[in-house]
Design a protein around this motif. Structure first.
Motif, short mmCIF file in Angstrom:
data_model
loop_
_atom_site.label_atom_id
_atom_site.label_comp_id
_atom_site.label_asym_id
_atom_site.label_seq_id
_atom_site.Cartn_x
_atom_site.Cartn_y
_atom_site.Cartn_z
N ASN A 1 53.11 56.61 42.49
CA ASN A 1 52.39 55.60 43.25
C ASN A 1 51.48 54.87 42.28
O ASN A 1 50.60 55.48 41.68
N ALA A 2 51.72 53.57 42.09
CA ALA A 2 50.98 52.79 41.10
C ALA A 2 50.39 51.54 41.75
O ALA A 2 51.05 50.87 42.54
N GLN A 3 49.15 51.24 41.37
CA GLN A 3 48.53 50.01 41.85
C GLN A 3 49.30 48.82 41.29
O GLN A 3 49.72 48.83 40.13
N PRO A 4 49.53 47.79 42.09
CA PRO A 4 50.35 46.65 41.66
C PRO A 4 49.89 46.01 40.34
O PRO A 4 50.72 45.53 39.57
N GLY A 5 48.61 46.03 40.05
CA GLY A 5 48.12 45.44 38.81
C GLY A 5 48.23 46.34 37.60
O GLY A 5 47.96 45.91 36.47
N ASN A 6 48.64 47.57 37.80
CA ASN A 6 48.75 48.51 36.69
C ASN A 6 50.12 48.35 36.02
O ASN A 6 51.03 49.15 36.21
N ALA B 1 37.18 52.94 46.59
CA ALA B 1 37.85 52.07 47.57
C ALA B 1 39.30 52.54 47.78
O ALA B 1 39.89 53.16 46.91
N TRP B 2 39.84 52.16 48.94
CA TRP B 2 41.25 52.43 49.23
C TRP B 2 42.07 51.35 48.55
O TRP B 2 41.86 50.17 48.77
N ARG B 3 43.00 51.78 47.70
CA ARG B 3 43.78 50.85 46.87
C ARG B 3 45.24 50.78 47.34
O ARG B 3 45.85 51.80 47.69
N ASP B 4 45.79 49.56 47.29
CA ASP B 4 47.21 49.35 47.56
C ASP B 4 48.02 49.98 46.43
O ASP B 4 47.57 50.01 45.28
N HIS B 5 49.22 50.44 46.75
CA HIS B 5 50.10 51.03 45.75
C HIS B 5 51.56 50.65 45.99
O HIS B 5 51.99 50.53 47.14
N GLU B 6 52.28 50.49 44.91
CA GLU B 6 53.74 50.42 44.96
C GLU B 6 54.25 51.86 44.89
O GLU B 6 53.69 52.68 44.16
N ARG B 7 55.31 52.14 45.63
CA ARG B 7 55.91 53.48 45.62
C ARG B 7 57.22 53.44 44.85
O ARG B 7 58.13 52.68 45.19
N TRP B 8 57.31 54.25 43.81
CA TRP B 8 58.49 54.37 42.97
C TRP B 8 59.01 55.80 43.09
O TRP B 8 58.23 56.73 43.27
N ALA B 9 60.30 56.01 42.99
CA ALA B 9 60.86 57.36 43.11
C ALA B 9 62.13 57.49 42.28
O ALA B 9 62.80 56.51 41.94
N ILE B 10 62.43 58.76 41.98
CA ILE B 10 63.68 59.12 41.31
C ILE B 10 64.15 60.43 41.93
O ILE B 10 63.32 61.26 42.32
N THR B 11 65.45 60.62 42.03
CA THR B 11 66.01 61.87 42.55
C THR B 11 66.86 62.53 41.46
O THR B 11 67.26 61.89 40.49
N SER B 12 67.14 63.78 41.69
CA SER B 12 67.96 64.51 40.71
C SER B 12 69.36 63.88 40.58
O SER B 12 69.92 63.85 39.49
N GLU B 13 69.88 63.31 41.67
CA GLU B 13 71.20 62.67 41.58
C GLU B 13 71.15 61.42 40.70
O GLU B 13 72.11 61.12 39.99
N MET B 14 70.03 60.69 40.75
CA MET B 14 69.90 59.50 39.90
C MET B 14 69.90 59.88 38.43
O MET B 14 70.49 59.19 37.60
N VAL B 15 69.25 60.98 38.10
CA VAL B 15 69.21 61.43 36.70
C VAL B 15 70.59 61.96 36.28
O VAL B 15 71.07 61.65 35.19
N ALA B 16 71.24 62.71 37.16
CA ALA B 16 72.56 63.27 36.84
C ALA B 16 73.60 62.18 36.63
O ALA B 16 74.50 62.33 35.80
N SER B 17 73.46 61.06 37.34
CA SER B 17 74.45 60.00 37.20
C SER B 17 74.14 59.05 36.03
O SER B 17 74.88 58.13 35.78
#
Length: 182
Positions: A133-138, A165-181
């Protein structure tokens, strides 16, 4: 690398290992040197008492796993990557937090280190999914997520309380299948 420190995984330039309480002096010195790089996104412990509490949680809490990214040449700490909120059972997921130290920033060491942590999490820890979870400006944090194969999954307004303060975030993810492929 020091002979006494066991690396959990290693690449061409860095290795990852668990936090120890003995890392406090180097970690806090690096955190103080890196204050302008980290702010306003990140607030790692900059004194020994705060480090002891922080590292203690990473060492003792089974829902957390903390890793130091160490340069293979000389063994210095380049940065850190923590898996927080680890949930086992049907979820098998954790949330990543990380930071490079100023002397190592922009050298690709954290990209290599994050790749090692992802493989360790999906192998040794048996996780299926990791989230960032990363702030959009980061832009640095988002670039690292993208370089390491994470996909953008969404946007969460007022998601995490940081620096008063409560900060907005972009949500990024990776799964084990993504790494395996690949």
């Amino acid at each position: 690398m020091s002979e006494k420190i066991d690396l959990l995984a290693e690449g061409p330039r860095v290795g990852i290992r668990r936090f120890t309480l003995e890392d406090g002096p180097e970690f806090t010195a690096r955190a103080r040197e890196s204050r302008s790089l980290h702010r306003p996104w990140l607030f790692p412990p900059a004194d020994l008492a705060a480090y002891a509490a922080y590292a203690g949680r990473l060492i003792e809490d089974p829902t957390k796993a903390g890793f130091l990214v160490c340069e293979r040449e000389g063994g210095g700490i380049a940065g850190f990557i923590n898996i927080n909120n680890i949930v086992m059972g049907g979820f098998l997921c954790g949330a990543l937090g990380y930071g490079a130290f100023a002397h190592a920033a922009g050298r690709g060491l954290m990209t290599e280190g994050l790749g090692l942590v992802v493989r360790y999490a999906f192998g040794e820890l048996g996780l299926h999914r990791l989230e960032i979870n990363a702030q959009p400006g980061n832009t640095g944090s988002i670039a690292l997520a993208r370089k390491c194969g994470f996909r953008l999954e969404g946007f969460s307004p007022a998601f995490i309380h940081i620096d008063g303060a409560w900060r907005d975030h972009e949500r990024w993810a990776i799964t084990s299948e993504m790494v395996a492929s690949g």
